[in-house]
Design a protein around this motif. Structure first.
Motif, PDB file in Angstrom:
ATOM      1  N   PRO A   1      13.438  16.127  61.112  1.00  0.00           N
ATOM      2  CA  PRO A   1      13.746  17.454  60.557  1.00  0.00           C
ATOM      3  C   PRO A   1      13.319  17.567  59.099  1.00  0.00           C
ATOM      4  CG  PRO A   1      15.736  16.111  60.601  1.00  0.00           C
ATOM      5  CD  PRO A   1      14.626  15.239  61.125  1.00  0.00           C
ATOM      6  N   LEU A   2      12.140  18.135  58.854  1.00  0.00           N
ATOM      7  CA  LEU A   2      11.726  18.389  57.478  1.00  0.00           C
ATOM      8  C   LEU A   2      12.669  19.370  56.794  1.00  0.00           C
ATOM      9  CD1 LEU A   2       7.835  18.689  57.846  1.00  0.00           C
ATOM     10  CD2 LEU A   2       9.163  16.696  57.120  1.00  0.00           C
ATOM     11  N   LEU A   3      13.355  20.189  57.592  1.00  0.00           N
ATOM     12  CA  LEU A   3      14.323  21.153  57.058  1.00  0.00           C
ATOM     13  C   LEU A   3      15.615  21.010  57.852  1.00  0.00           C
ATOM     14  CD1 LEU A   3      14.869  23.579  55.172  1.00  0.00           C
ATOM     15  CD2 LEU A   3      14.076  25.065  57.013  1.00  0.00           C
ATOM     16  N   ARG A   4      16.670  20.528  57.197  1.00  0.00           N
ATOM     17  CA  ARG A   4      17.918  20.259  57.912  1.00  0.00           C
ATOM     18  C   ARG A   4      18.736  21.520  58.151  1.00  0.00           C
ATOM     19  NH1 ARG A   4      21.109  17.142  52.986  1.00  0.00           N
ATOM     20  NH2 ARG A   4      21.310  18.956  51.607  1.00  0.00           N
ATOM     21  N   SER A   5      18.498  22.586  57.346  1.00  0.00           N
ATOM     22  CA  SER A   5      19.237  23.832  57.497  1.00  0.00           C
ATOM     23  C   SER A   5      18.502  24.934  56.759  1.00  0.00           C
ATOM     24  CB  SER A   5      20.655  23.690  56.926  1.00  0.00           C
ATOM     25  OG  SER A   5      21.348  24.924  56.976  1.00  0.00           O
TER      26      SER A   5
END
Length: 696
Positions: free
Chosen positions: A516-520
């Motif tokens: 996940p390069l972007l967790r949120s």
């Protein structure tokens, strides 16, 4: 044979394993390895006559599988099908065991494929159901990939630990703790979206603590799963987990599967150390690899992806900011969207939401007449990689090629368009060939997959017949994973980024193929509480995912240090923020490998309160180094704090360096672990980053 999971705890031998010598740095004693082998042999290998005897003082092993179902109105525990077993060595660390059953009358075949780990106290399995007959099977329902009963002693209670899933809030990934007293029930599932790590009760990883140790459980299913922990009136606890809804028959040749179930046992009473055992197993056996190497920490910037962006990237290089990834996302306006969309009659016409009109994933030739290849060639020549955003499951544009030519491939019922049915072999074949062709022709190093809107869950349910409930989802999930696997097979260099409205599809099956390069999506500067919220995200999620990432749009140290992660990036480079970006990228690149590879120790309780300090430590004992991050929040009156560090060598000497001043002090491991590290922050708010290295 009876599928009965009562009386004898299913996984008692592994619990015995966990009560042996403490597990340190993923090593177990020979005796513990023998216990694991004994359990695997009893459950999956040999025949009943060759099963090992119980050792003195221990109860004999039950020859019972770790799953359950109902078939033609009968519980699997009441079926008398004779099992066959087989085992084979996969490598030095793993042995595969299969446990198979066949119903000659209806043609149903049931096969449990399990993997026993030899370097960690771990075991996992998946169960497959196939119709090998010539007619449809009776109804198969209530399929549980895991059904197990645990017994505890009389000197303590079951305590369940976990975190919340992602729902684009400061409280995403908040740790929780539930004592399972007699008659208590803990029930968990995503909120109907079909996104596997979505919502306050949607995190499919659990740590079940009991007197003397515990077990970490993971449910690997990029769909709508459910898990329950049900306490009886005595000393027992039953755990069940699987696809949330299954009531279906199988047509001839059809096959479905359960979620992947993984268990990791641990000893003692230290939950934090048990989570570090999980982090080590996760890094060793779960993170996707390219060329045999796991995903390293990365820095990234977002670009448009055309030749004109060369000048933009060059500004970063000229400023001494070397990034690893150039990330081309969806774009928020008609001018920014890279893929070709239909006419002005598009269903989603808001200027910032034009990207919702996804469809066939053809590059817009007017905006990008030469495609992305010239740009991707240029950045790769400078040591960077190209990331391109897709959202292939959601077909938002009904006038796209897919909408016009293959409506039979689309499942209606989503919140933002139709769903491309990855359970349809023809649709999946087209998607695989199409995306694979773009990976090759456009020079893609990363395939970034998103899933926005309300998720696939509603469309799955809407397209099920009454006697085929759960079938659409099961075939879809199998197809989704097969699609990713085939992309990776065709392109061994390819890495995949998992995104679903942020971090809402990060189950274990997904994390074995992607990171996940972007967790949120809770990252933007206009969001209230986003700075302290991201501190809290790191505090909670670091128990479970060593690799995680986010973006930062702040340019003062207290804020941008709150976003440091193994995947880190910042906003547009300007003259005003160049110095801040130089410092932030350099600092994060220095500590990101420690955050990824180290053991994790929270130094303060979890909190989002503005009048508190929050701090944590990442420690690499083998390398003798680590990092401490500490934050004095805006309303905190105390300007100093002392933190007891963990995981150090008591006799060693450590050079502790403050990244703000560059000054170092030498302290022993005993001093840092007994007296603690004194941290002073005069600024309110303030942030400290301190690294340490063991001296020779």
């Amino acid at each position: 044979m009876r599928f009965r999971l009562e009386n004898v705890p299913l996984l008692l031998p592994l619990l015995w394993l966990a009560m042996c010598e403490p597990v340190q740095a993923a090593e177990r004693s020979v005796g513990a390895q023998d216990e694991a082998a004994r359990w695997a042999a009893a459950k999956f290998g040999g025949d009943e006559e060759s099963l090992p005897e119980a050792t003195p003082g221990r109860r004999p092993l039950a020859i019972e599988p770790p799953f359950s179902f109902t078939y033609d109105g009968k519980s699997s525990r009441d079926l008398a099908w004779k099992p066959t077993r087989a085992s084979r060595r996969l490598d030095d660390c793993r042995t595969e065991h299969t446990l198979a059953y066949a119903d000659d009358k209806t043609g149903l075949q049931v096969c449990c494929v399990a993997v026993e780990y030899h370097d960690f106290p771990a075991v996992e399995w998946t169960v497959y159901f196939k119709n090998a007959g010539t007619g449809s099977t009776p109804i198969l329902e209530d399929i549980q990939g895991l059904e197990a009963r645990f017994e505890r002693g009389t000197d303590g209670e079951f305590v369940l630990h976990g975190i919340k899933g992602d729902f684009e809030r400061a409280e995403s990934f908040e740790p929780w703790r539930q004592t399972l007293a007699p008659k208590a029930v803990g029930a968990f599932a995503p909120p109907g979206s079909g996104k596997s790590t979505d919502g306050p009760k949607g995190w499919p990883y659990f740590n079940l603590q009991m007197p003397g140790g515990g077990v970490i459980l993971a449910v690997g299913w990029p769909g709508q799963w459910a898990a329950s922990f049900t306490r009886d009136a005595g000393t027992g606890l039953t755990v069940r987990a699987g696809q949330q809804l299954t009531r279906l028959y199988l047509k001839p040749g059809e096959e479905i599967r359960t979620p992947l179930i993984a268990l990791l046992f641990w000893k003692g009473g230290d939950v934090v150390e048990s989570q570090n055992l999980w982090r080590r197993w996760y890094r060793a056996h779960n993170m996707p690899r390219v060329g045999g190497k796991p995903q390293p920490a990365v820095a990234q910037i977002q670009v448009g992806g055309s030749e004109k962006d060369i000048a933009y990237v060059q500004k970063f290089l000229d400023a001494g900011i070397q990034v690893d990834l150039c990330w081309r996302d969806a774009g928020g306006t008609r001018e920014g969207v890279w893929f070709k969309v239909g006419p002005d009659t598009l269903p989603f016409r808001h200027p910032g939401m034009i990207w919702l009109n996804s469809g066939t994933w053809e590059i817009d030739p007017e905006k990008f007449p030469n495609g992305f290849k010239p740009f991707s060639d240029w950045i790769r020549a400078r040591g960077m990689q190209f990331v391109l955003w897709f959202e292939p499951e959601r077909v938002g544009d009904p006038n796209s090629w897919l909408g016009k030519n293959h409506p039979e491939w689309l499942l209606p019922g989503t919140s933002h368009g139709a769903l491309l049915d990855e359970g349809n072999p023809d649709a999946r074949r087209w998607l695989t060939d199409h995306i694979s062709g773009m990976i090759e022709s456009q020079g893609m190093d990363w395939y970034r997959e998103d899933m926005n809107g309300g998720g696939p869950g509603p469309a799955w349910r809407k397209n099920d017949a009454p006697d085929r409930q759960g079938m659409t989802e099961n075939l879809y999930v199998q197809g989704h994973l097969a699609f990713w696997d085939e992309l990776r097979r065709r392109h061994p260099h390819l890495r995949i980024d998992s995104c679903a409205s942020g971090g809402r599809r990060n189950d274990l099956e997904t994390m074995r193929r992607a990171v996940p390069l972007l967790r949120s999506d809770f990252q933007h500067s206009h969001m209230p509480g986003v700075v302290e919220g991201n501190q809290a995200h790191t505090h909670g999620l670091s128990f479970w995912l060593p690799f995680q990432g986010t973006g930062c749009y702040f340019y003062e140290p207290y804020a941008y240090r709150s976003f440091y992660l193994p995947s880190f990036g910042m906003g547009t480079l300007t003259a005003d923020n160049t110095a801040a970006q130089q410092k932030a990228y350099a600092e994060c690149r220095r500590i990101a490998p420690l955050m990824l590879e180290g053991d994790y120790y929270p130094l303060t309780p979890y909190s989002r309160e503005l009048n508190r300090w929050i701090a944590w430590q990442f420690n690499r004992p083998e390398q003798g180094d680590g990092v401490i991050q500490a934050f004095r929040r805006p309303q905190c009156a105390e300007e100093a704090a002392r933190y007891i560090l963990r995981g150090l060598d008591l006799q060693a000497r450590y050079a502790v360096t403050d990244l703000d001043t560059g000054q170092s002090q030498t302290l022993t491991g005993r001093e840092l672990m007994d007296d603690g590290l004194h941290v002073v922050l005069k600024a309110q708010p303030g942030a400290a980053v301190l690294t340490y290295t063991q001296l020779k």
